[in-house]
Write an enzyme that holds these catalytic residues in place. Structure first.
Site, PDB file in Angstrom:
ATOM      1  N   ASN A   9       1.147  -0.989  -0.012  1.00 28.23           N
ATOM      2  CA  ASN A   9       0.113  -0.235   0.237  1.00 28.23           C
ATOM      3  C   ASN A   9       0.789   1.607  -0.046  1.00 28.23           C
ATOM      4  O   ASN A   9       1.325   1.460   0.825  1.00 28.23           O
ATOM      5  CB  ASN A   9      -1.195  -0.518   1.440  1.00 28.23           C
ATOM      6  CG  ASN A   9      -1.977   1.655   1.770  1.00 28.23           C
ATOM      7  OD1 ASN A   9      -1.715   2.482   0.339  1.00 28.23           O
ATOM      8  ND2 ASN A   9      -2.222   1.551   2.447  1.00 28.23           N
ATOM      9  N   LYS A  11       0.490   3.787  -0.662  1.00 31.71           N
ATOM     10  CA  LYS A  11      -0.527   4.935   0.539  1.00 31.71           C
ATOM     11  C   LYS A  11      -0.399   6.516  -0.464  1.00 31.71           C
ATOM     12  O   LYS A  11      -0.347   6.609  -1.818  1.00 31.71           O
ATOM     13  CB  LYS A  11       0.009   6.085   1.058  1.00 31.71           C
ATOM     14  CG  LYS A  11      -0.041   4.413   2.734  1.00 31.71           C
ATOM     15  CD  LYS A  11       0.026   4.748   3.822  1.00 31.71           C
ATOM     16  CE  LYS A  11       0.426   3.687   4.808  1.00 31.71           C
ATOM     17  NZ  LYS A  11       0.040   3.701   6.044  1.00 31.71           N
ATOM     18  N   HIS A  94      -9.019   0.884   4.313  1.00 33.64           N
ATOM     19  CA  HIS A  94      -8.056   1.195   5.421  1.00 33.64           C
ATOM     20  C   HIS A  94      -8.761   1.840   7.087  1.00 33.64           C
ATOM     21  O   HIS A  94      -9.156   3.336   6.423  1.00 33.64           O
ATOM     22  CB  HIS A  94      -7.417   1.637   4.404  1.00 33.64           C
ATOM     23  CG  HIS A  94      -5.544   1.749   5.270  1.00 33.64           C
ATOM     24  ND1 HIS A  94      -5.814   2.817   5.939  1.00 33.64           N
ATOM     25  CD2 HIS A  94      -5.379   1.042   5.200  1.00 33.64           C
ATOM     26  CE1 HIS A  94      -4.045   2.501   6.313  1.00 33.64           C
ATOM     27  NE2 HIS A  94      -3.620   1.718   5.793  1.00 33.64           N
ATOM     28  N   GLU A  96      -6.698   4.764   7.656  1.00 24.52           N
ATOM     29  CA  GLU A  96      -6.536   5.656   7.317  1.00 24.52           C
ATOM     30  C   GLU A  96      -8.723   6.861   6.803  1.00 24.52           C
ATOM     31  O   GLU A  96      -7.882   7.641   7.198  1.00 24.52           O
ATOM     32  CB  GLU A  96      -5.244   6.278   6.503  1.00 24.52           C
ATOM     33  CG  GLU A  96      -4.071   5.851   7.112  1.00 24.52           C
ATOM     34  CD  GLU A  96      -2.858   5.750   6.841  1.00 24.52           C
ATOM     35  OE1 GLU A  96      -2.871   5.253   5.974  1.00 24.52           O
ATOM     36  OE2 GLU A  96      -2.319   4.820   7.376  1.00 24.52           O
ATOM     37  N   GLU A 164      -5.494  -5.044  10.693  1.00 25.95           N
ATOM     38  CA  GLU A 164      -5.078  -4.641  11.017  1.00 25.95           C
ATOM     39  C   GLU A 164      -5.181  -3.832  12.080  1.00 25.95           C
ATOM     40  O   GLU A 164      -5.681  -2.822  11.350  1.00 25.95           O
ATOM     41  CB  GLU A 164      -5.009  -3.441   9.690  1.00 25.95           C
ATOM     42  CG  GLU A 164      -4.696  -3.793   7.961  1.00 25.95           C
ATOM     43  CD  GLU A 164      -4.173  -2.632   7.024  1.00 25.95           C
ATOM     44  OE1 GLU A 164      -2.849  -3.146   6.507  1.00 25.95           O
ATOM     45  OE2 GLU A 164      -4.262  -1.685   6.993  1.00 25.95           O
ATOM     46  N   GLY A 170       2.452   1.804  10.385  1.00 27.25           N
ATOM     47  CA  GLY A 170       2.600   3.257  10.484  1.00 27.25           C
ATOM     48  C   GLY A 170       3.933   3.697  11.780  1.00 27.25           C
ATOM     49  O   GLY A 170       4.399   4.581  12.290  1.00 27.25           O
ATOM     50  N   SER A 210       3.019  -2.509  10.588  1.00 24.33           N
ATOM     51  CA  SER A 210       4.456  -2.659  10.325  1.00 24.33           C
ATOM     52  C   SER A 210       5.324  -4.080  10.087  1.00 24.33           C
ATOM     53  O   SER A 210       5.988  -4.220  10.834  1.00 24.33           O
ATOM     54  CB  SER A 210       4.762  -2.066  11.844  1.00 24.33           C
ATOM     55  OG  SER A 210       4.369  -1.205  12.097  1.00 24.33           O
TER      56      SER A 210
HETATM   57  C1  PEP Z   1      -0.679  -0.293   5.708  1.00 24.63           C
HETATM   58  O1  PEP Z   1      -0.399   1.477   5.574  1.00 24.63           O
HETATM   59  O2  PEP Z   1      -1.629  -0.912   5.551  1.00 24.63           O
HETATM   60  C2  PEP Z   1       0.213  -0.244   6.706  1.00 24.63           C
HETATM   61  C3  PEP Z   1       0.360  -1.657   7.182  1.00 24.63           C
HETATM   62  O3  PEP Z   1       1.319   0.323   7.183  1.00 24.63           O
HETATM   63  P1  PEP Z   1       3.148  -0.191   7.464  1.00 24.63           P
HETATM   64  O4  PEP Z   1       3.250  -1.119   6.880  1.00 24.63           O
HETATM   65  O5  PEP Z   1       3.471   0.847   7.628  1.00 24.63           O
HETATM   66  O6  PEP Z   1       2.033  -0.400   9.039  1.00 24.63           O
END
Ligand code: PEP
Length: 248
Positions: A9, A11, A94, A96, A164, A170, A210
């Site tokens: 992703n 973003k 997501h 976000e 998630e 992040g 992460s």
């Molecule tokens: C995500 O944006 O779905 C995500 C898992 O980000 P990160 O791997 O940076 O934690």
């Protein structure tokens, strides 16, 4: 058997030319991948990245889709628009988007149904906040999301779920292998109950939060985890390739 799926992703990162550079670096590094590999890119990058992906097995994904087929929705993109460009996957819901853009379980459900109707594979994100986990509410929160987000889907093997935990996105703070496995096991069990007879057994559930070259092996060794949704580590070709090649 569920084929593992690792999706990046990006973003709001990478202009079209930067995206092309990234996939050009990535292609040789993941050419022998055993899992399905997807890059979910900004809308504006789609045409250039699509061209750059020619001749590779990497699939193209978007990061959002509107639920209406067409109409007066200024600034939005429909599922058919994505489909015509060769997009195969789309991230929906997501955290976000839920946090910054007013996404709700209801709109997640509508977007998911619209994506399926257009022949796209939705990657639907669910997960709990830190407060909810610490308050012992994880299963309650996930159960509510499960009931609302996936209502009306006839064949659940046509979607991918990304578990998630919001506190791991992040932040550099990953769920432990056991935490991720246990929670994904719970999601599968709950979905089998709520959506009996809808092919939940063949539905893939990724872990996201992460995930990186260091922790991917342990996470991917867990029996319930069918892949990863990767944010930060998908922005560097060697890091994303190391996650994709977790089995090497
Ligand atoms: C995500 O944006 O779905 C995500 C898992 O980000 P990160 O791997 O940076 O934690």
């Amino acid at each position: 058997m569920r084929k593992p799926i690792i999706a990046g992703n990006w973003k709001m990162n990478n202009t079209a030319s930067e995206g092309v550079e990234l996939v050009n670096a990535l292609k040789p590094l993941v050419k022998d991948a055993k899992c399905e590999v997807v890059v979910c890119v900004p809308f504006i990058d789609i045409p250039a990245v699509k061209k750059a992906l020619r001749g590779s097995k990497i699939k193209l994904g978007a990061q959002n889709v509107h639920f209406a087929e067409k109409g007066a929705y200024t600034g939005e993109i429909s599922a058919n628009m994505l489909k015509e460009y060769g997009v195969q996957y789309v991230i929906i819901g997501h955290s976000e988007r839920r946090q910054y853009f007013g996404e709700t379980d209801e709109t997640v459900n509508k977007r998911t149904l619209a994506a399926l109707a257009a022949g796209l594979t939705p990657i639907v994100c669910i997960g709990e906040s830190l407060e909810e986990r610490e308050g012992g509410l994880t299963e309650k929160v996930l159960s509510a999301q499960i009931e609302k987000d996936f209502a009306g889907i006839e064949d659940l093997s046509k979607i991918v779920v990304a578990y998630e935990p919001i506190w791991a996105i992040g932040t550099g703070r990953t769920a432990t292998d056991e935490q991720a496995n246990e929670t994904i096991g719970f999601i599968r069990k709950r979905m089998k109950k709520v959506y009996a007879g809808k092919n939940v057994g063949r539905m893939r559930i990724q872990y996201g939060g992460s995930m990186n070259p260091k922790n991917c092996k342990g996470l991917m060794a867990q029996p319930e985890i069918d892949g990863g949704l990767i944010g930060g580590a998908s922005l560097k070709a060697p890091d994303f390739a190391a996650v994709v090649n977790y089995d090497k």
